[in-house]
Write a protein that holds these residues in place. Structure first.
Motif, PDB file in Angstrom:
ATOM      1  N   MET A 257       0.872  -1.183   0.000  1.00 51.77           N
ATOM      2  CA  MET A 257       0.000   0.000   0.000  1.00 51.77           C
ATOM      3  C   MET A 257       0.905   1.228   0.000  1.00 51.77           C
ATOM      4  N   VAL A 258       0.706   2.103  -0.989  1.00 51.46           N
ATOM      5  CA  VAL A 258       1.518   3.310  -1.119  1.00 51.46           C
ATOM      6  C   VAL A 258       0.649   4.516  -0.764  1.00 51.46           C
ATOM      7  N   PRO A 259       1.021   5.275   0.253  1.00 50.38           N
ATOM      8  CA  PRO A 259       0.223   6.461   0.611  1.00 50.38           C
ATOM      9  C   PRO A 259       0.225   7.495  -0.520  1.00 50.38           C
TER      10      PRO A 259
ATOM     11  N   THR B 183     -15.851  18.451   7.884  1.00 49.74           N
ATOM     12  CA  THR B 183     -14.591  18.110   8.556  1.00 49.74           C
ATOM     13  C   THR B 183     -13.956  16.836   8.011  1.00 49.74           C
ATOM     14  N   GLU B 184     -14.593  16.175   7.063  1.00 46.48           N
ATOM     15  CA  GLU B 184     -14.091  14.895   6.555  1.00 46.48           C
ATOM     16  C   GLU B 184     -12.674  15.013   5.999  1.00 46.48           C
ATOM     17  N   VAL B 185     -11.851  14.031   6.351  1.00 48.35           N
ATOM     18  CA  VAL B 185     -10.528  13.847   5.758  1.00 48.35           C
ATOM     19  C   VAL B 185     -10.562  12.484   5.083  1.00 48.35           C
ATOM     20  N   VAL B 186     -10.138  12.418   3.816  1.00 54.30           N
ATOM     21  CA  VAL B 186     -10.057  11.155   3.092  1.00 54.30           C
ATOM     22  C   VAL B 186      -8.584  10.844   2.861  1.00 54.30           C
ATOM     23  N   TYR B 187      -8.165   9.670   3.331  1.00 56.58           N
ATOM     24  CA  TYR B 187      -6.795   9.199   3.174  1.00 56.58           C
ATOM     25  C   TYR B 187      -6.747   8.346   1.915  1.00 56.58           C
ATOM     26  N   LEU B 188      -5.796   8.625   1.043  1.00 56.82           N
ATOM     27  CA  LEU B 188      -5.701   7.923  -0.233  1.00 56.82           C
ATOM     28  C   LEU B 188      -4.480   7.015  -0.275  1.00 56.82           C
ATOM     29  N   TYR B 189      -4.664   5.859  -0.917  1.00 58.14           N
ATOM     30  CA  TYR B 189      -3.584   4.886  -1.092  1.00 58.14           C
ATOM     31  C   TYR B 189      -3.655   4.300  -2.493  1.00 58.14           C
ATOM     32  N   ALA B 190      -2.506   3.881  -3.006  1.00 57.24           N
ATOM     33  CA  ALA B 190      -2.454   3.018  -4.175  1.00 57.24           C
ATOM     34  C   ALA B 190      -2.194   1.609  -3.652  1.00 57.24           C
ATOM     35  N   ALA B 191      -2.926   0.647  -4.165  1.00 56.27           N
ATOM     36  CA  ALA B 191      -2.741  -0.756  -3.793  1.00 56.27           C
ATOM     37  C   ALA B 191      -2.013  -1.443  -4.940  1.00 56.27           C
ATOM     38  N   LEU B 192      -0.843  -2.009  -4.656  1.00 53.98           N
ATOM     39  CA  LEU B 192      -0.009  -2.658  -5.670  1.00 53.98           C
ATOM     40  C   LEU B 192       0.203  -4.126  -5.321  1.00 53.98           C
TER      41      LEU B 192
END
Length: 180
Positions: free
Chosen positions: A104-106, A118-127
């Protein structure tokens, strides 16, 4: 110049499982007062799965607030109690697509609508994806769709994909050199 606003009062109008709504009275930097409508949200995670051939896996599902079926990256709310963002992403990827990721790459965080949310969305690339059976929640009806990254970009440019987290994740994956 000072930009900070000081909270004077807060009044909750609604408290739900994933979001609450409140109205705040604030003091502005110039000393005047104003009110702010704030939607507190538990936050979420979005995952851009990229396979060894450079294809991406999106989910297709009906989104009630817009009344339409859309394409988007697998995603979910951080509503399972205290939960690490990456762990939430791993869970949502498996539930919605059946895939697990070797890596998982942030891709950073986004504020979807900072004027009131107030929402924060954390994103990742899945490899290094490994297929498996999907396990959607009982109230979740999704299908996963695999497409070349170039098709994802074309659909974004043609305004067929409007979901903000999907657009940002694709752009950041490109900037990080995760796409060949």
């Amino acid at each position: 110049m000072e930009f900070t606003e000081k909270t004077l009062t807060q009044e909750y109008k609604f408290k739900g499982k994933i979001m609450s709504a409140r109205v705040d009275d604030v003091e502005l930097p110039n000393g005047r007062t104003a009110y702010r409508e704030v939607c507190e949200h538990v936050g979420g995670v979005g995952i851009l799965p990229i396979d060894a051939q450079g294809n991406v896996v999106l989910v297709r599902q009906f989104r009630y607030p817009y009344g339409e079926v859309i394409y988007e990256i697998p995603a979910g709310k951080m509503d399972h109690g205290p939960e690490d963002a990456e762990a939430c992403g791993v869970r949502e990827l498996r539930e919605e697509t059946g895939f697990t990721a070797g890596r998982m790459v942030p891709l950073g965080e986004i504020y979807p609508s900072p004027g009131f949310l107030t929402e924060v969305v954390y994103l990742y690339a899945a490899l290094d994806l490994v297929p498996g059976p999907s396990q959607p929640d009982e109230d979740e009806f999704v299908e996963h769709v695999t497409m070349p990254f170039a098709e994802l970009e074309k659909r974004i440019m043609d305004n067929e994909i409007k979901d903000g987290k999907t657009v940002v994740a694709a752009y950041r994956a490109r900037l990080k050199g995760l796409i060949g």
